[in-house]
Write an enzyme that holds these catalytic residues in place. Sequence first.
Site, PDB file in Angstrom:
ATOM      1  CE1 TYR A 155      -3.904   1.887  -0.177  1.00 59.99           C
ATOM      2  CE2 TYR A 155      -3.462   2.798   1.897  1.00 59.99           C
ATOM      3  CZ  TYR A 155      -4.191   2.717   0.806  1.00 59.99           C
ATOM      4  OH  TYR A 155      -5.249   3.808   0.407  1.00 59.99           O
ATOM      5  CE  LYS A 162      -6.932   6.512   1.026  1.00 53.90           C
ATOM      6  NZ  LYS A 162      -8.009   7.469   0.425  1.00 53.90           N
TER       7      LYS A 162
HETATM    8  O1  0WE Z   1      -6.878   3.249  -1.454  1.00 55.52           O
HETATM    9  C1  0WE Z   1      -6.859   2.028  -1.999  1.00 55.52           C
HETATM   10  C2  0WE Z   1      -6.238   2.123  -3.401  1.00 55.52           C
HETATM   11  C3  0WE Z   1      -6.424   3.419  -4.018  1.00 55.52           C
HETATM   12  C4  0WE Z   1      -5.691   3.157  -5.341  1.00 55.52           C
HETATM   13  C5  0WE Z   1      -5.624   2.365  -6.216  1.00 55.52           C
HETATM   14  C6  0WE Z   1      -4.747   2.445  -7.338  1.00 55.52           C
HETATM   15  C7  0WE Z   1      -5.084   1.290  -8.546  1.00 55.52           C
HETATM   16  C8  0WE Z   1      -4.564   1.812  -9.939  1.00 55.52           C
HETATM   17  C9  0WE Z   1      -4.644   4.459  -5.797  1.00 55.52           C
HETATM   18  N1  0WE Z   1      -4.057   4.530  -6.734  1.00 55.52           N
HETATM   19  C10 0WE Z   1      -4.030   3.388  -7.615  1.00 55.52           C
HETATM   20  N2  0WE Z   1      -3.259   3.546  -8.987  1.00 55.52           N
HETATM   21  C11 0WE Z   1      -3.327   2.926  -9.941  1.00 55.52           C
HETATM   22  O2  0WE Z   1      -2.478   2.786 -10.850  1.00 55.52           O
HETATM   23  N3  0WE Z   1      -7.234   0.995  -1.523  1.00 55.52           N
HETATM   24  C12 0WE Z   1      -7.629   1.134   0.022  1.00 55.52           C
HETATM   25  C13 0WE Z   1      -7.374  -0.397  -2.027  1.00 55.52           C
HETATM   26  C14 0WE Z   1      -6.068  -0.884  -2.011  1.00 55.52           C
HETATM   27  O3  0WE Z   1      -4.956  -0.687  -2.694  1.00 55.52           O
HETATM   28  C15 0WE Z   1      -4.098  -1.497  -2.263  1.00 55.52           C
HETATM   29  C16 0WE Z   1      -4.344  -2.171  -1.262  1.00 55.52           C
HETATM   30  C17 0WE Z   1      -5.697  -1.973  -0.819  1.00 55.52           C
HETATM   31  C18 0WE Z   1      -6.747  -2.576   0.058  1.00 55.52           C
HETATM   32  C19 0WE Z   1      -2.578  -1.535  -2.575  1.00 55.52           C
HETATM   33  C20 0WE Z   1      -1.743  -2.392  -2.220  1.00 55.52           C
HETATM   34  C21 0WE Z   1      -2.110  -3.495  -1.086  1.00 55.52           C
HETATM   35  C22 0WE Z   1      -3.515  -3.180  -0.846  1.00 55.52           C
END
Ligand code: 0WE
Length: 255
Positions: A155, A162
């Site tokens: 993450y 965050k």
């Molecule tokens: O906040 C998030 C994800 C937000 C996000 C997702 C992406 C995917 C595509 C931000 N930037 C991008 N950029 C991209 O190119 N989450 C809480 C979901 C999430 O994301 C992870 C998680 C979880 C849960 C990434 C790694 C590990 C766990």
Amino acid sequence: MIDMKGRVAVVFGIANKRSIAWAIAQRLQAAGATLAVTYQNERLAENAKSLIEGLPDAQAFQCDVSNDAEITQLFERFKSQYGKINALVHSVAFAPADELKNDFIFTTREGFRMAHDVSVYSLIALSRAAAPLMTEGGSVITLSYYGAEKVVPRYNVMGVAKAALEASVRYLAADLGPQKIRVNAISAGPIQTLAARGISGLSEMLKAHAERAPLKRNIEISEVGDAALYLASDLSTGITGETIYVDCGYNIMGF
Ligand code: 0WE
């Protein structure tokens, strides 16, 4: 029943029908709110518009939250169209894909900058633009994740962003409290959204989450909508600067 009739809510961050922003927009609309829902750009326009325009009493607007001029223009339109805003929902986050693949130590300067600009600064900019229109008081709601406080592998810079987002919620709450504007975050458990789909190991994470959470399951996206309605409504008028977990209790467990 929570009645949001006569209330105006603006929701940022719809990309598709699985977006958290979309679940929140649907829930607020079902409670009677008038909605403005924004999407980022031309690429998302066709899909987003057809979803939004299918929702009664909802209108679609384009706004890239990393662009100050677009934010200013949008809120001028809100002012002439609605005259006021009661609730602002910020469901926007982005880090370049590479930043979510390698170890955190390889975070690039540009990846760090972009993650914080899109995912954190945008909340400050939107709150500042919305505040003058929140003439009856208001509620600002953003979305966070547990990776803000504990290490979630990969993450990475999003976790740091965050953490900054949750701190920004407290500082904004202190600034805007005198105007009866509340600012809170919902820390949602992992959900299979489109943004989360490309993430390697997400299915294993969802499985582990369901096993360890007191409620023994993953959250439903509609449960985030329900919590957002509570925070947008007069049921939560005593709550500001908080991060509320909608995670089936996952965060309380030590082992
Ligand atoms: O906040 C998030 C994800 C937000 C996000 C997702 C992406 C995917 C595509 C931000 N930037 C991008 N950029 C991209 O190119 N989450 C809480 C979901 C999430 O994301 C992870 C998680 C979880 C849960 C990434 C790694 C590990 C766990």
